[in-house]
Design an enzyme around this catalytic site. Structure first.
Site, PDB file in Angstrom:
ATOM      1  N   GLU A 195      51.347 -82.329   3.313  1.00  0.00           N
ATOM      2  CA  GLU A 195      50.103 -83.077   3.463  1.00  0.00           C
ATOM      3  C   GLU A 195      50.368 -84.532   3.813  1.00  0.00           C
ATOM      4  OE1 GLU A 195      46.847 -82.899   0.763  1.00  0.00           O
ATOM      5  OE2 GLU A 195      47.225 -80.809   0.213  1.00  0.00           O
ATOM      6  N   SER A 260      62.695 -66.775   1.397  1.00  0.00           N
ATOM      7  CA  SER A 260      63.311 -65.533   0.934  1.00  0.00           C
ATOM      8  C   SER A 260      63.048 -64.442   1.952  1.00  0.00           C
ATOM      9  CB  SER A 260      62.734 -65.093  -0.423  1.00  0.00           C
ATOM     10  OG  SER A 260      62.825 -66.109  -1.390  1.00  0.00           O
ATOM     11  N   ASP A 332      48.877 -72.273  -0.036  1.00  0.00           N
ATOM     12  CA  ASP A 332      48.500 -73.680  -0.169  1.00  0.00           C
ATOM     13  C   ASP A 332      47.758 -73.839  -1.488  1.00  0.00           C
ATOM     14  OD1 ASP A 332      47.850 -76.295   0.095  1.00  0.00           O
ATOM     15  OD2 ASP A 332      46.556 -76.071   1.849  1.00  0.00           O
ATOM     16  N   ASP A 335      46.682 -79.753  -3.495  1.00  0.00           N
ATOM     17  CA  ASP A 335      45.891 -80.680  -2.675  1.00  0.00           C
ATOM     18  C   ASP A 335      46.026 -82.091  -3.231  1.00  0.00           C
ATOM     19  OD1 ASP A 335      44.879 -79.011  -0.705  1.00  0.00           O
ATOM     20  OD2 ASP A 335      43.118 -78.435  -1.883  1.00  0.00           O
TER      21      ASP A 335
END
Length: 819
Positions: A195, A260, A332, A335
């Protein structure tokens, strides 16, 4: 003269004997902490005798009558082999490293105190289910039993490192284990970094952010189509349109976010008629490895696989009926919020309902050999406030604002540990999926296989965002705007899941798995766009697979990025011009291009081509972005193939990056490619000589498995660090992520610390390996014994057969109840 010689001889001899005596004394005290695996103990806290059978690879097979005793013995074994590592992990999450290491870890401690992961873990212990609380408490008693033995019997303080950095070891608590799992969530997420970096680039130009940090292309890949839908031999392509951290810094940079591989084949795609599963989680390399192999005989049956010292769970492994592998989901779940301060009272911040006072408290960080530091920790409704000195937040924080973090792992009712414990006892895919209901963080794609089928499900809580959210979670947003705040958590049924796919193959390489519109998407940024191409090809090249074909895929070192990028950047350079005179830069360039023209993209450690390619694209990306971004270019340390592909295909006008804006001429992309190749060859010639054919990728690309503390000490580092020549690269299935910076930018710093392949046609033929050895003690023969096998692509048996474990036992420890 003779007298002087005699005295000189006496002095030298005395110094030599003194040195030998000191070395012998150091060895004596250091070796005191080596455990004897054949020693028996009478210990309080057990209900019945329990055996710890060590096989030839030093894998403990733990047999007990009750689960509590088995978890006790796991804690005991972890502490025997990895006590120092466990204490460092605990101190990291507590924010107490500076008590041992001084000023160099203050920034890390400050971050951990502000996030308060340890406090959240303490609150989470109470919400675990009864079986998990029992496991946590029994495990803690086992760790403390070994600490008690070390203290009572003067066993070298438990590990040699404690002689240098700490004399006291606090007893283990259930909170410690939950906190370390939360630390793993922090270590596997780079969304904060993404971000802030996107915001910094967007401040220069929004178009640049779209080029340099492209969204994951395509519709998403997880379940492959039926075998007949892909013609074997066809090439899979994907176009681009579809500063050093503090010591022990726990947050990975964007280029080293969680990674991974895991894939599974149903019986219909298996040569032997049983499901297959392969998994290799990627972590930062260290000595010892983060992973520790163990087998537990629980009341529900045996379970075997990879554990993390400090956590009483097999996080990747199998039992007799179910196998599971983990890959970072790249959800995600973080924030950044910009909280507006009240100009009249900076202790208040703006909310949708008006001004509100921060939740504040002070914390004192004790620092070795320096005065203590007091910090004020503040929380908003959106989460903890982070200082501008962390993550370059000051560069994107408006005046009169502070940055706060929203993150699912900060949930004080985090039941991820209960989900992990429950998964170990699941006997089917259905039960395994049900166990994921309570998992919060870190978000993982869990690939499962049982006797009859396969599945992949994302474990982890997905934040529910408002459809009107500014920036859609890709950029920091204003915290006081209601539409920017999380609405809640999406139901578990919303998590991506692929059960019994028609094609019989499912897997993940950290690639995009689903293509959902915001706000029910998973992420805009993904950890892979390249490895998935190679994986898809290997899975669909053959109708049925075997344990051996899955192993071959894990060890595959072909780079699809090299196969795509090289024809683009070298299109106008190959086979052009007259033969150049010997010793000229032009002649060196022609020789390099000649060997690259015949290369198939195999990043083999014994070849020169991978080294030339890696140096070329690194220099090329730097030339493309340096003049536009300036010092910010230093943040892009990993080559992004999608960016280079966009530039050289001129997608959305991306070829504009080729022109050097500070120069008068208009450079073409061919010009920049040629100049970058010359830069790379000059760098390599200075280090390895001018004979291109003698260059070797493995000389530069060595696995950097260093001891986090002793690895920096002169002389000692040659004993404790493990360096090995390695194949692979940034974008190969056998992932060998490059450092990207520093005097050795091609060192391999991240990769498959654990590999496992499980075959349910013959479960006891399953295999696994870790990248170092089981012991964290540098004087133990098990400190690095598995690293040799790991480098060669070999494995050790992963069997639940107790007779086999006992037949190959190198030590048997029996713990009996005291009194």
């Amino acid at each position: 003269m003779l007298t002087a010689f005699r005295w000189l001889l006496r002095i030298v001899s005395g110094l030599l004997f003194l040195t030998l005596g000191v070395c012998a004394l150091i060895y004596y005290f250091a070796s005191r902490s080596l455990p004897d695996y054949d020693e028996d103990y009478a210990i309080a806290g057990l209900t019945a005798p329990v055996e710890i059978v060590r096989d030839t690879a030093d894998v403990p097979h733990i047999f007990g009558e009750a689960d509590a005793d088995v978890f006790f013995a796991l804690g005991f074994a972890h502490a025997q082999d990895r006590l120092w590592q466990m204490i460092v992990l605990r101190r990291t999450v507590q924010g107490r490293l500076s008590e041992m290491f001084g000023t160099r870890t203050i920034k890390t401690d400050e971050l951990m105190r502000r996030l308060d992961l340890y406090g959240q873990a303490a609150r989470s212990v109470a919400v675990q289910d009864g079986a998990t609380r029992d496991a946590l408490e029994s495990y803690a008693r086992g760790v403390n039993a070994w600490i008690g033995i070390v203290n009572a019997e003067a066993r070298g303080r438990g590990a040699p490192e404690f002689f240098l950095f700490s004399k006291e070891i606090a007893y283990w608590q259930p909170t410690d284990s939950v906190a370390i799992l939360k630390l793993m969530a922090l270590r596997s997420s780079s969304q904060i970094d993404a971000e802030v970096l996107r915001a910094r680039v967007s401040l220069l130009s929004p178009d640049w952010a779209a080029d340099l940090m492209p969204d994951g292309p395509g519709e998403g890949v997880a379940a492959l189509p039926p075998y007949a839908n892909l013609v074997p031999g066809t090439r899979q392509t994907r176009t681009a349109d579809a500063g050093s951290p503090p010591a022990f810094w726990p947050v990975p940079p964007l280029s080293l976010g969680g990674a991974s591989n895991a894939w599974a084949a149903a019986p219909s795609r298996s040569a032997a008629g049983g499901s297959l599963l392969a998994n290799d989680p990627h972590v930062d390399f260290s000595a010892p490895s983060l992973w520790y192999l163990a087998r537990l005989q629980l009341e529900a049956g045996g379970v075997i696989g990879a554990t993390i010292p400090g956590i009483p769970a097999v996080l990747a492994g199998r039992n007799a009926a179910l196998g599971w592998g983990i890959t970072a989901a790249w959800l995600d779940d973080q924030d950044i919020r910009m909280e507006e301060l009240n100009p009249a009272d900076p202790e208040r911040y703006r909310t949708p309902d008006g001004w509100k006072t921060f939740e504040s408290r002070r914390s004192i960080i004790d620092v070795k050999d320096a005065p203590p530091i007091t910090i004020t920790m503040r929380w908003t409704d959106n989460g903890p406030v982070l200082p501008g000195s962390h993550f370059d937040l000051a560069s994107v924080t408006p005046p009169g604002h502070v940055a706060a973090l929203s993150w699912t792992a900060l949930d004080p009712a985090d039941t991820s540990m209960s989900a992990a414990i429950r998964l170990m006892s699941s006997r089917s895919i259905e039960e395994g999926i049900a166990a994921g209901q309570d998992f919060v963080a870190p978000a993982q794609n869990v690939t499962m296989a049982d006797q009859d089928g396969i599945a992949m499900v994302m474990f982890g809580k997905m934040p529910e965002r408002d459809a009107k959210m500014r920036g859609q979670g890709r950029l920091p947003s204003l915290g006081w705007m209601a539409e920017n705040r999380w609405v809640g958590i999406l139901p578990y049924a919303n998590n991506p899941r692929f059960v019994e796919p028609e094609g019989g193959i499912v897997g993940n390489t950290n690639n995009k798995t689903v293509n959902r519109p915001f706000p029910r998407h998973v992420s805009f940024a993904w950890g892979d766009t390249q490895r998935v191409q190679r994986w898809t090809r290997l899975m669909q090249e053959r109708e049925v697979h075997s344990r051996e074909s899955f192993i071959a895929a894990q060890l595959d070192a072909v780079s699809p990025a090299a196969r795509t990028v090289l024809p683009l950047i070298g299109a106008d350079l190959w086979f052009t011009g007259e033969a150049a005179p010997d010793g000229t830069p032009e002649q060196l360039r022609q020789r390099a291009l000649q060997v690259l023209a015949e290369w198939d993209g195999d990043m083999n450690e014994h070849l020169p081509e991978p080294l030339i390619y890696a140096a070329w694209v690194r220099a090329l990306q730097n030339r493309l972005i340096r003049d536009e971004l300036g010092p910010l270019a230093d943040r892009f340390t990993t080559v992004e193939p999608l960016f280079i592909e966009r530039v050289y295909r001129d997608i959305d006008g991306a070829a504009r990056w080729c022109d050097i804006i500070q120069s008068a001429p208009v450079e073409t992309c061919t010009d920049v490619a040629r100049m970058a190749l010359d830069d790379a060859l000059l760098e390599l010639a200075e280090r390895y000589g001018r004979n291109v054919e003698s260059w070797r990728w493995g000389d530069a690309h060595q696995a950097k498995q260093d001891h986090e503390v002793l690895g920096e000490m002169p002389v000692v580092k040659w004993i404790v660090n493990i360096r090995q020549s390695r194949s692979g690269g940034d974008h190969t299935l056998d992932r060998g992520r490059l450092a990207g910076t520093g005097p050795e930018p091609y060192l391999n710093v991240n990769g498959a610390g654990y590999r496992g392949v499980y075959d349910f046609a013959d479960p006891d033929s399953s295999v696994f390996i870790i990248s170092t050895g089981q012991s964290g003690h540098p004087l133990s023969r098990h400190y690095d014994d598995l690293s040799i096998l790991w480098r060669r692509g070999e494995y050790v048996p992963m069997s639940l057969d107790p007779d086999l474990a006992r037949a190959a036992a190198t030590g048997v420890t029996v713990l009996t109840p005291d009194g």
